[in-house]
Write a protein that holds these residues in place. Structure first.
Motif, PDB file in Angstrom:
ATOM      1  N   ARG A 680      39.825  53.600  36.033  1.00  0.00           N
ATOM      2  CA  ARG A 680      39.965  52.180  35.703  1.00  0.00           C
ATOM      3  C   ARG A 680      41.018  51.487  36.573  1.00  0.00           C
ATOM      4  O   ARG A 680      41.038  50.269  36.661  1.00  0.00           O
ATOM      5  N   PHE A 681      41.890  52.263  37.235  1.00  0.00           N
ATOM      6  CA  PHE A 681      42.909  51.660  38.097  1.00  0.00           C
ATOM      7  C   PHE A 681      42.308  51.413  39.480  1.00  0.00           C
ATOM      8  O   PHE A 681      41.829  52.337  40.130  1.00  0.00           O
ATOM      9  N   VAL A 811      50.324  53.853  19.209  1.00  0.00           N
ATOM     10  CA  VAL A 811      51.025  52.685  19.737  1.00  0.00           C
ATOM     11  C   VAL A 811      50.074  51.824  20.559  1.00  0.00           C
ATOM     12  O   VAL A 811      49.967  50.595  20.365  1.00  0.00           O
ATOM     13  N   TYR A 812      49.372  52.451  21.488  1.00  0.00           N
ATOM     14  CA  TYR A 812      48.478  51.694  22.366  1.00  0.00           C
ATOM     15  C   TYR A 812      47.372  50.998  21.568  1.00  0.00           C
ATOM     16  O   TYR A 812      46.982  49.867  21.887  1.00  0.00           O
ATOM     17  N   VAL A 821      49.145  44.274  26.569  1.00  0.00           N
ATOM     18  CA  VAL A 821      48.847  45.316  27.552  1.00  0.00           C
ATOM     19  C   VAL A 821      49.885  46.421  27.429  1.00  0.00           C
ATOM     20  O   VAL A 821      51.010  46.209  26.972  1.00  0.00           O
ATOM     21  N   CYS A 822      49.501  47.613  27.854  1.00  0.00           N
ATOM     22  CA  CYS A 822      50.352  48.797  27.737  1.00  0.00           C
ATOM     23  C   CYS A 822      50.832  49.211  29.118  1.00  0.00           C
ATOM     24  O   CYS A 822      50.027  49.517  30.007  1.00  0.00           O
ATOM     25  N   ILE A 823      52.163  49.216  29.286  1.00  0.00           N
ATOM     26  CA  ILE A 823      52.779  49.520  30.581  1.00  0.00           C
ATOM     27  C   ILE A 823      53.464  50.874  30.494  1.00  0.00           C
ATOM     28  O   ILE A 823      54.311  51.097  29.629  1.00  0.00           O
ATOM     29  N   VAL A 846      46.566  59.373  26.684  1.00  0.00           N
ATOM     30  CA  VAL A 846      46.275  57.941  26.720  1.00  0.00           C
ATOM     31  C   VAL A 846      46.118  57.495  28.171  1.00  0.00           C
ATOM     32  O   VAL A 846      46.492  58.204  29.098  1.00  0.00           O
ATOM     33  N   VAL A 847      45.561  56.284  28.327  1.00  0.00           N
ATOM     34  CA  VAL A 847      45.472  55.652  29.642  1.00  0.00           C
ATOM     35  C   VAL A 847      46.075  54.261  29.522  1.00  0.00           C
ATOM     36  O   VAL A 847      45.571  53.424  28.762  1.00  0.00           O
ATOM     37  N   PRO A 848      47.166  53.980  30.215  1.00  0.00           N
ATOM     38  CA  PRO A 848      47.800  52.657  30.118  1.00  0.00           C
ATOM     39  C   PRO A 848      47.010  51.611  30.889  1.00  0.00           C
ATOM     40  O   PRO A 848      45.995  51.907  31.535  1.00  0.00           O
TER      41      PRO A 848
END
Length: 1012
Positions: A680-681, A811-812, A821-823, A846-848
């Motif tokens: 996804r990045f 959390v996410y 958004v999750c950093i 997880v994936v940020p």
């Protein structure tokens, strides 16, 4: 009302408490102290300093107590600031008195002030400064007692070192035959050589018992240790003052890695305040041995008489450890070291030799047949050259080409006292670990000249050694000449790296005339592999054997080595300053920094480090001392990596521009980086640091969500820019910080060791994650809007925290449900540091949405990156240009890609897993021996060791953490300390660290904690 303390029989404490009240008008709490024959009690008062009540054994001679009181009174009158006990007079003004004990027997009683600190025997580390401080104190005491007199000074006792012959009839009490032989040899030397000389010395009052249990040590607020007390004057007598030094020295040397250094420091300190004669200095070491011989013989006797009394044998084991190792210590060297510590020439004949050499300078025959005054210097110091590239293993090619000869000149001078890293063989190391002591300081002058150049004697001498040492990096052929001066001086000169033919053409005993050629310089095949040169060295020591003297010194042993092997420049008809290395002005550098750098730009450690070279996971100071770097995560693939050097050098010769122009390096770097991340990045931003990266991540989150509010764990850290500090509780909540912005909402660090939810709680992850809901409610209450959540995936400054499994998943979920958004701040944890996982967010499953990278990505080059999704990047692309002048430069991109490639090519992620597991397991194994270790946690080479006062309360102990970190620095290991209470040892070395290095960390922490 006197309250009896817990230590000792309550009725005894209560009884003597009543005596204190009656005799001194003092009410206090009593506790029994150790003593061999007498009773000693600490008297603790609420409104005044503590005291020590001394109750003498039945039948004690009153004159002995009068002697002690009078001597102490004399000293405290003349030395009011000295760390000595003061006499507390009775209510009737008496120095001492009598009082019946609980059985009605009359006992002599007196009282002194209590001195703080702990006994020297139990204090660590034992340093040269402590030893010198004790020497100065004893010297002052002896000086002030020189005119003191008392009838009880004339006494006979087994501890009178001037009358120690008595042990001759009791040596058979020692069961071990070899140990009996050791004591017999010591006694023979004492009887034949020392005792007659001792009898010729003037006797004066001495303390006579400065053993390691009678000396107290305390530490000041800044961490400096000093002598805080000398107690127990009960063995006072009249004897030569050198006995005072030797008695203290007998305990100073016990269980020390460098016993002669400690003894020399003691003698040097004593000499400062009470100068010793050369004849006295010569007696010190034999008397030290004799005191230890008396001690072990006495212990052997007492063990037969009182086999269950531990007090009488308290120093026996360390005394035998020292005596068993005597073969490694030459008494002549001990004497020379003490002479140097006292500011005397290294040997009695050295002064005359130096005077004659200085007066003859300019008239010596040229050693290499020509004047050398116009030959230039070839710098080989740590500060001035990068030779060898690997300071742990010099190549034969580097050794054969040490000087820069591109100008066509074959002649160069190599400096005296120059610290060099070219000495990498096993023979130069003094320990099993790479960061242990190492000899680096050159003790001669080198003259680089063509092979075959004839070597001449500067002055007439006799050959006393001719050797061929063909081993790699050794001398090759070498010759030692002995020279005598007209006024009785004696010195020797060494000529190394010769053609080995000299070993067959020259014989010991041959006289070589001044100016006579006797050898030739060898080539690299003959001289140990070095570029052709003469190693020329002067020796004044009588203790050094002709065929086995060092050409290179340990930088921690320079005072003795430089005195033994002084600058030989005069024999070359050169000025000393022209060929002697001048150290960097470290104190001036520190002073300039204080004057011209901001006060909040802190240095690490109480004693700051000055480093000039780095290699892999080692740093080297100016003197070439290696330090194991287990602290710096910036050199991710190791300090001074050759591939990084090569990439930087090549590109700087070509072009270093910014991202306004196309360049394949940018594409290659982005492609490599994205290949390490989930699919996804897609979008990369290149910046100069993690701070800049987190600032950009904040902007990206706000642009994408339209919100401003951020949620972040307490005590987090994300950089030094204004925006990064705003979201870093580690900064804004500290004293002097700007305080928490209203748009920043803190949640607890997911610390399962000391936090709200502990490791025993199966729902700890849920408990910590549910705080997100409370933060979201606070945002709604203030009318704000969520932008996102940012966290060091594994909080580092928060204490090297490993969140419980499932924490970030919950959390996410909550953040994304709320539109944020999750950093993931992966500056500390990314790029394979964790071993099995390349990223910390992978460990959490997880994936940020945004990943921020910093310092390790450039391995010391200023480089950071922000990687995100196309959707978030498009939200940011609102028409306002984003640009970082140096972010994404050609050079930065090439270096960043090379770092990633090195991690792969050299298997550094696997190494982090292997060494990290070994290190973590080893540290956990220490928990069985050290209650101070509360928790050891980590993944790969991201490790935290939490130090506590006790495991039951888990109360943090920042004081011991600070002590461990600074003690490790002194033992050549660099780590940091983190956590809200600064009690967590932070270990994050470069990924090149090996298993031996991990063992060194484990061993040193074990030893230091065992000493605390």
């Amino acid at each position: 009302m006197v309250v009896a303390a817990h230590a000792g029989a309550p009725h005894v404490l209560s009884y003597w408490g009543g005596a204190v009240s009656a005799l001194y008008g003092i009410d206090g709490t009593l506790a029994k102290l150790d003593g061999e024959m007498d009773l000693n009690f600490q008297v603790q008062c609420d409104d005044r300093p503590a005291y020590v009540l001394k109750v003498m054994r039945s039948g004690c001679d009153e004159a002995l107590i009068d002697l002690q009181c009078a001597a102490i009174q004399r000293l405290t009158d003349r030395m009011p600031d000295a760390p000595l006990p003061g006499i507390v007079r009775t209510s009737r003004g008496e120095l001492f008195t009598t009082w019946p004990d609980e059985h009605g027997a009359k006992r002599l009683v007196w009282m002194i002030s209590h001195l703080g600190g702990e006994c020297y025997a139990n204090f660590h580390p034992k340093t040269r400064d402590l030893s010198a401080g004790l020497g100065r104190l004893l010297g002052n005491i002896n000086s002030h007692l020189a005119d003191f007199d008392h009838p009880a000074l004339e006494r006979e006792m087994k501890w009178d070192l001037s009358r120690a012959h008595w042990i001759a009839g009791h040596i058979d009490a020692i069961d071990d035959r070899q140990r009996r032989s050791t004591v017999e040899r010591i006694l023979a030397t004492y009887t034949d050589q020392v005792s007659p000389a001792l009898a010729a010395l003037k006797a004066s009052p001495i303390h006579n018992d400065a053993n390691d249990y009678n000396v107290l040590v305390d530490v000041t607020a800044d961490g400096t240790a000093g002598i805080s007390g000398l107690i127990d004057f009960g063995d006072m007598l009249r004897a030569p003052r050198v006995c005072e030094v030797a008695i203290a020295g007998a305990y100073i040397v016990l269980d020390q890695d460098r016993p002669l250094d400690m003894l020399s420091a003691l003698v040097g300190g004593y000499h400062e305040s009470c100068p010793l004669g050369e004849d006295e200095i010569a007696m010190v070491y034999p008397l030290v041995l004799m005191r230890l011989a008396v001690s072990v013989v006495n212990a052997a006797i007492m063990k037969r008489e009182k086999p269950d009394d531990p007090y009488v044998t308290i120093s026996e084991a360390p005394a035998w450890r020292f005596l068993d190792g005597l073969s490694g210590i030459a008494s002549s060297e001990a004497e020379e070291r003490m002479r140097v510590a006292c500011g005397l020439p290294v040997s009695p004949r050295a002064s005359a030799a130096l005077t004659w050499i200085g007066a003859t300078k300019g008239r010596f025959a040229p050693v290499l047949g020509r004047p050398l005054d116009e030959v230039s210097v070839a710098p080989l110091s740590v500060a001035e050259t990068a030779i060898p590239e690997n300071p742990l293993e010099m190549t034969i090619g580097e050794a054969g080409d040490l000087t820069d000869r591109r100008d066509g000149h074959d002649w160069r001078i190599g400096r005296y006292a120059e610290p060099r890293l070219i000495y990498t063989g096993e023979d130069f190391r003094n320990g099993r670990f790479e960061a242990d002591d190492r000899r680096t300081v050159h003790l001669g002058v080198d003259v680089f000249a063509p092979a075959g150049t004839p070597v001449h004697a500067p002055v007439e001498g006799v050959v006393c050694s001719v050797i061929d040492s063909p081993k790699r990096f050794d001398y090759g052929g070498s010759v030692v000449l002995e020279h005598r001066t007209p006024d009785g001086g004696l010195f020797r000169t060494l000529y190394g790296h010769l053609d080995p033919d000299v070993a067959t053409s020259l014989e010991c005993g041959t006289t070589i005339a001044a100016g006579q050629p006797f050898a030739r310089l060898g080539d690299a095949r003959q001289n140990g592999g070095w570029e052709p040169h003469l190693h020329f060295q002067l020796c004044l020591s009588d203790a050094v054997t002709a065929g086995a003297w060092p050409g290179v010194a340990d930088p921690d042993d320079l005072s003795y080595q430089l005195a033994s092997f002084p600058n030989p420049a005069a024999l070359l008809n050169l000025d000393e300053s022209a060929v002697e290395y001048t150290p960097l002005p470290e104190s001036e550098i520190a002073d300039y920094r204080r004057a011209h750098f901001a006060g909040n730009l802190k240095l690490s450690y109480r004693k700051p480090c000055l480093f000039l070279r780095g290699w892999k996971h080692y740093l080297f100071d100016e003197m070439g001392r290696p330090y194991l770097d287990a602290y710096n995560n910036v050199p991710h693939v190791g300090h001074a990596h050759p591939r990084i050097q090569a990439v930087a050098a090549r590109q700087l010769k070509r072009l270093n521009s910014n991202t306004r122009y196309l360049h394949p390096a940018q594409m290659a770097f982005a492609e490599k980086l994205l290949s390490k991340l989930p699919e996804r990045f897609e979008i990369c931003f290149f910046v100069n640091s993690g701070s800049e990266g987190n600032e950009l991540a904040l902007r990206l989150a706000r642009a994408h969500t339209g919100g401003r509010d951020m949620i972040t764990p307490d005590h987090g850290y994300h950089g030094m820019t204004t925006g990064a500090i705003d979201i870093s509780a580690y900064k804004f909540n500290r004293p002097g910080g700007v305080g928490q912005p209203d748009w920043v909402h803190l949640v607890s660090i997911p610390d399962t060791y000391r936090g709200r939810f502990r490791d025993s709680d199966p729902d700890a992850a849920r408990g910590y994650a549910d705080e997100i809901g409370t933060a979201l409610e606070a945002i709604d209450a203030r009318g704000g809007k969520l932008a996102g959540f940012i966290a060091e995936t594994f909080p580092s400054v928060g204490g090297q925290i490993i969140p419980p499994d499932g924490y970030l998943t919950r959390v996410y979920e909550q953040i994304r449900t709320a539109g944020g958004v999750c950093i993931a701040d992966e500056v500390q944890t990314g790029l394979g540091r964790l071993g099995r996982d390349y990223w910390a967010f992978e460990v959490q499953g997880v994936v940020p949405d945004i990943v921020v990278l910093g310092k390790p990505l450039g391995n010391g080059h200023p480089l950071g990156a922000v990687i995100t999704t196309r959707e978030i990047a498009d939200s940011f692309a609102n028409g306002i240009e984003f640009f970082s002048t140096f972010g994404g430069s050609n050079l930065s991109c090439l270096i960043g890609r090379e770092v990633l490639q090195i991690v792969d090519d050299e298997g550094l992620q696997a190494n982090a897993d292997r060494v990290g597991s070994h290190l973590t397991e080893g540290l956990r194994s220490l928990m069985s021996r050290h209650e101070q270790i509360g928790s050891v946690r980590g993944h790969g080479l991201f490790i935290g060791v939490e130090l506590v006062k006790d495991r039951e309360s888990r109360e943090p102990d920042g004081q011991i953490a600070d002590r461990v970190v600074n003690r490790l620095r002194d033992r050549r290991i660099l780590i940091g300390v983190e956590g809200p209470d600064e009690n967590v040892l932070k270990i994050r070395p470069p990924l090149t660290i090996g298993l031996d290095d991990a063992d060194m960390i484990i061993e040193r922490i074990d030893r230091i904690l065992g000493d605390t």
